[in-house]
Design a protein around this motif. Structure first.
Motif, PDB file in Angstrom:
ATOM      1  N   GLU A 184       0.821  -1.216   0.000  1.00 51.19           N
ATOM      2  CA  GLU A 184       0.000   0.000   0.000  1.00 51.19           C
ATOM      3  C   GLU A 184       0.852   1.263   0.000  1.00 51.19           C
ATOM      4  O   GLU A 184       0.497   2.269  -0.617  1.00 51.19           O
ATOM      5  CB  GLU A 184      -0.932  -0.011   1.223  1.00 51.19           C
ATOM      6  CG  GLU A 184      -1.951   1.107   1.221  1.00 51.19           C
ATOM      7  CD  GLU A 184      -2.945   0.983   2.362  1.00 51.19           C
ATOM      8  OE1 GLU A 184      -3.700   1.946   2.587  1.00 51.19           O
ATOM      9  OE2 GLU A 184      -2.964  -0.072   3.017  1.00 51.19           O
ATOM     10  N   ASN A 185       1.993   1.216   0.665  1.00 50.23           N
ATOM     11  CA  ASN A 185       2.848   2.410   0.721  1.00 50.23           C
ATOM     12  C   ASN A 185       3.834   2.493  -0.435  1.00 50.23           C
ATOM     13  O   ASN A 185       4.693   3.375  -0.470  1.00 50.23           O
ATOM     14  CB  ASN A 185       3.615   2.461   2.043  1.00 50.23           C
ATOM     15  CG  ASN A 185       4.731   1.422   2.118  1.00 50.23           C
ATOM     16  OD1 ASN A 185       4.731   0.433   1.384  1.00 50.23           O
ATOM     17  ND2 ASN A 185       5.687   1.643   3.007  1.00 50.23           N
ATOM     18  N   GLY A 186       3.760   1.531  -1.394  1.00 48.16           N
ATOM     19  CA  GLY A 186       4.634   1.548  -2.558  1.00 48.16           C
ATOM     20  C   GLY A 186       5.828   0.631  -2.475  1.00 48.16           C
ATOM     21  O   GLY A 186       6.578   0.492  -3.444  1.00 48.16           O
ATOM     22  N   PHE A 187       6.027  -0.025  -1.328  1.00 51.79           N
ATOM     23  CA  PHE A 187       7.155  -0.936  -1.157  1.00 51.79           C
ATOM     24  C   PHE A 187       7.023  -2.149  -2.071  1.00 51.79           C
ATOM     25  O   PHE A 187       5.958  -2.767  -2.149  1.00 51.79           O
ATOM     26  CB  PHE A 187       7.212  -1.391   0.304  1.00 51.79           C
ATOM     27  CG  PHE A 187       8.129  -2.556   0.566  1.00 51.79           C
ATOM     28  CD1 PHE A 187       9.483  -2.481   0.281  1.00 51.79           C
ATOM     29  CD2 PHE A 187       7.629  -3.735   1.104  1.00 51.79           C
ATOM     30  CE1 PHE A 187      10.329  -3.552   0.528  1.00 51.79           C
ATOM     31  CE2 PHE A 187       8.453  -4.805   1.360  1.00 51.79           C
ATOM     32  CZ  PHE A 187       9.813  -4.718   1.072  1.00 51.79           C
ATOM     33  N   SER A 188       8.097  -2.487  -2.774  1.00 48.41           N
ATOM     34  CA  SER A 188       8.127  -3.716  -3.558  1.00 48.41           C
ATOM     35  C   SER A 188       9.573  -4.188  -3.678  1.00 48.41           C
ATOM     36  O   SER A 188      10.517  -3.409  -3.491  1.00 48.41           O
ATOM     37  CB  SER A 188       7.502  -3.531  -4.945  1.00 48.41           C
ATOM     38  OG  SER A 188       8.200  -2.562  -5.695  1.00 48.41           O
ATOM     39  N   VAL A 189       9.726  -5.463  -3.996  1.00 50.14           N
ATOM     40  CA  VAL A 189      11.038  -6.088  -4.063  1.00 50.14           C
ATOM     41  C   VAL A 189      11.143  -6.928  -5.321  1.00 50.14           C
ATOM     42  O   VAL A 189      10.252  -7.745  -5.609  1.00 50.14           O
ATOM     43  CB  VAL A 189      11.305  -6.998  -2.846  1.00 50.14           C
ATOM     44  CG1 VAL A 189      12.694  -7.634  -2.954  1.00 50.14           C
ATOM     45  CG2 VAL A 189      11.186  -6.236  -1.556  1.00 50.14           C
TER      46      VAL A 189
END
Length: 502
Positions: free
Chosen positions: A332-337
């Motif tokens: 939701e906050n834009g975090f991705s890996v």
């Protein structure tokens, strides 16, 4: 007069297609992909004419026909991690030699690293490299920008001027950002702009502690003319005690560098989570670092499942269950890996002779690490195969410069080790080398699909060939695969429907 190209009598392969077929290219874009046996020239000509007439172009196009003679048509590969050394180190590589090597390797797009001289630390510098590459006309270069200005590790003000459309990725590749506070600042800025932060995850203090061990090993290796790229030279005339000392020093260095990767990977993921940033882990190589990425992805998978469950179960099934190897949607906050693996870490064991003496960062790892890496490729933890193409002069390699020339051998290595040995399907390999890097970078490439850029490679997945680094287009000739027999050869490359290799 406009131009169209019809490639027929082919096998067509991307992440979802694998079988006989044909491809029609119009004005640099894929117009149509046909499944089935298209072997007759007259049938093909009639079909192409009918489609162009349907589009209203029947009198405005010349059509070329290419009989692929059974070769495989696949999306051109996209490399998220190359060193072309230009500007400043053009004795190792330059844009022309790098692009010629990329074309020979089947790569239509490459992301170049900023560890040049000067360091690429502005959009203006990056766009100038892109412009010079475009003038050469051999594929697309996307020049990345440094995380901190001039790699000094302290200043991120230059990131305020970046735009993700021209600079989609920043990196400090070659080393990591030592200060966690500076990395948080950079990742926060990158998150606000939608820019990927690509991390060479390596704790700087542990890397410094490993350096004396490597230098001692190199000193002994130079005494006996042992190559620092794992070449096939004989070590029979080297005293056993010297070989043992080399091995001991390298093992000490590699243990520290494994810890350095593990610590920094976990740190960078956690900072990205806090910043709401897309973090891309470069050249992942240890079992522990892979576990860190896998855990982060499990968190993202759980978040996505909860989100889709609030909408509809079928939406979750369509988005995740049926496409398990596509990069996960951000939190939701834009975090991705996302993460990448290299062909040399996939294929080689760093405790085997002679590869224990192949100097690269991160080092070649243990067989246990390699097996875990293969599992991560199979289960979708690894998103991308990137070469970390790192050409050096032979003199620099002898002095311990880390890295190998790798862009011309990548397809043959990965096809041999992953597909021919039954680790993954040819479709999954196409996804790793084409579709997923295109998705991550936001490119209209990587698939054989109508409307996509016609960056296409012709490959023979069954051709056996012997690597001869002396024949590389790259200026860098140091390769641990020199003399190896590989299966799978790039025969031609087209970008925007124009043949540039083969």
């Amino acid at each position: 007069m406009n131009h169209a190209l019809f490639i027929y009598n082919a096998a067509i392969l991307d992440e979802s297609l694998d079988g006989p077929g044909a491809v029609l290219i119009v004005e640099g874009k894929i117009r149509s992909v046909f499944q089935g046996y298209f072997t007759g020239a007259e049938t093909v000509k009639s079909l192409a004419a009918a489609i162009l007439a349907e589009d209203g172009y029947e009198n405005n196009y010349t059509i070329s026909y290419l009989d692929a003679k059974g070769l495989t048509v696949t999306p051109a590969f996209i490399d998220m991690h190359v060193h072309f050394r230009d500007p400043g180190f053009t004795q190792k590589e330059d844009l022309l030699s790098g692009l010629r090597a990329a074309s020979a390797g089947g790569y239509g797009t490459v992301v170049t690293m900023p560890n040049t001289k000067p360091v690429i630390s502005s959009a203006e510098q990056a766009l100038e490299v892109n412009r010079r590459a475009a003038e050469i006309g051999l594929g697309t270069v996307i020049q990345s920008v440094s995380i901190t200005r001039d790699f000094a590790g302290t200043d991120t003000a230059h990131l305020d001027e970046l735009d993700r459309h021209s600079v989609p990725l920043i990196t400090e590749d070659g080393h990591d950002v030592a200060s966690s506070a500076i990395m948080l600042d950079a990742m926060t800025k990158a998150s606000e702009k939608g820019i990927i932060v690509s991390c060479h995850s390596e704790d700087c203090s542990l890397a410094a502690a490993a350096r004396p061990h490597r230098e001692r090993a190199l000193e002994i290796m130079r005494q006996y003319s042992l190559p620092a790229w794992g070449g096939n030279s004989e070590a029979e005339d080297v005293p056993e005690e010297a070989l043992e000392e080399i091995e001991d020093e390298i093992e000490e260095a590699n243990a520290l560098l494994a810890l350095a990767e593990n610590v920094a990977t976990s740190r960078n993921i956690e900072i990205a989570r806090q910043a709401g940033c897309h973090v891309h882990i470069c050249h992942i190589s240890t079992a522990e670092a892979i576990d860190s990425v896998r855990d982060a992805k499990e968190f993202l998978r759980d978040e996505a499942a909860d989100f889709y469950a609030d909408m509809a179960v079928s939406a979750y099934d369509a988005s995740l269950e049926s496409r398990p190897f596509v990069p996960l949607p951000p939190a939701e906050n834009g975090f991705s890996v996302t993460c990448e693996a290299t062909p040399h870490h996939i294929a080689l064991c760093g405790t085997d002779e002679p590869y224990i003496r192949a100097f690269v960062n991160p080092p070649l790892r243990t067989e246990e690490d390699r097996i875990v890496l293969l599992e991560a490729i199979r289960d979708g933890t690894v998103d991308v195969i990137a070469t970390d193409h790192a050409p050096h002069t032979l003199e620099d390699k002898a002095n311990g410069a880390p890295g190998f020339t790798g862009i011309e051998t990548a397809y043959g290595i990965c096809n041999s080790v992953l597909v021919k040995e039954g680790q993954i399907s040819a479709k999954r390999l196409s996804q790793l080398m084409s579709a997923n890097p295109a998705r991550i970078l936001g490119l209209n490439k990587g698939l054989l699909k109508s409307g996509y850029d016609a960056d296409i490679a012709l490959v023979d997945p069954d051709e056996r060939w012997t690597v001869d680094s002396g024949e590389f287009f790259s200026k860098g000739k140091a390769s641990p695969f020199d003399g190896s027999i590989l299966t799978g050869k790039v025969k031609a490359l087209f970008t925007a429907g124009r043949k540039i290799f083969g």
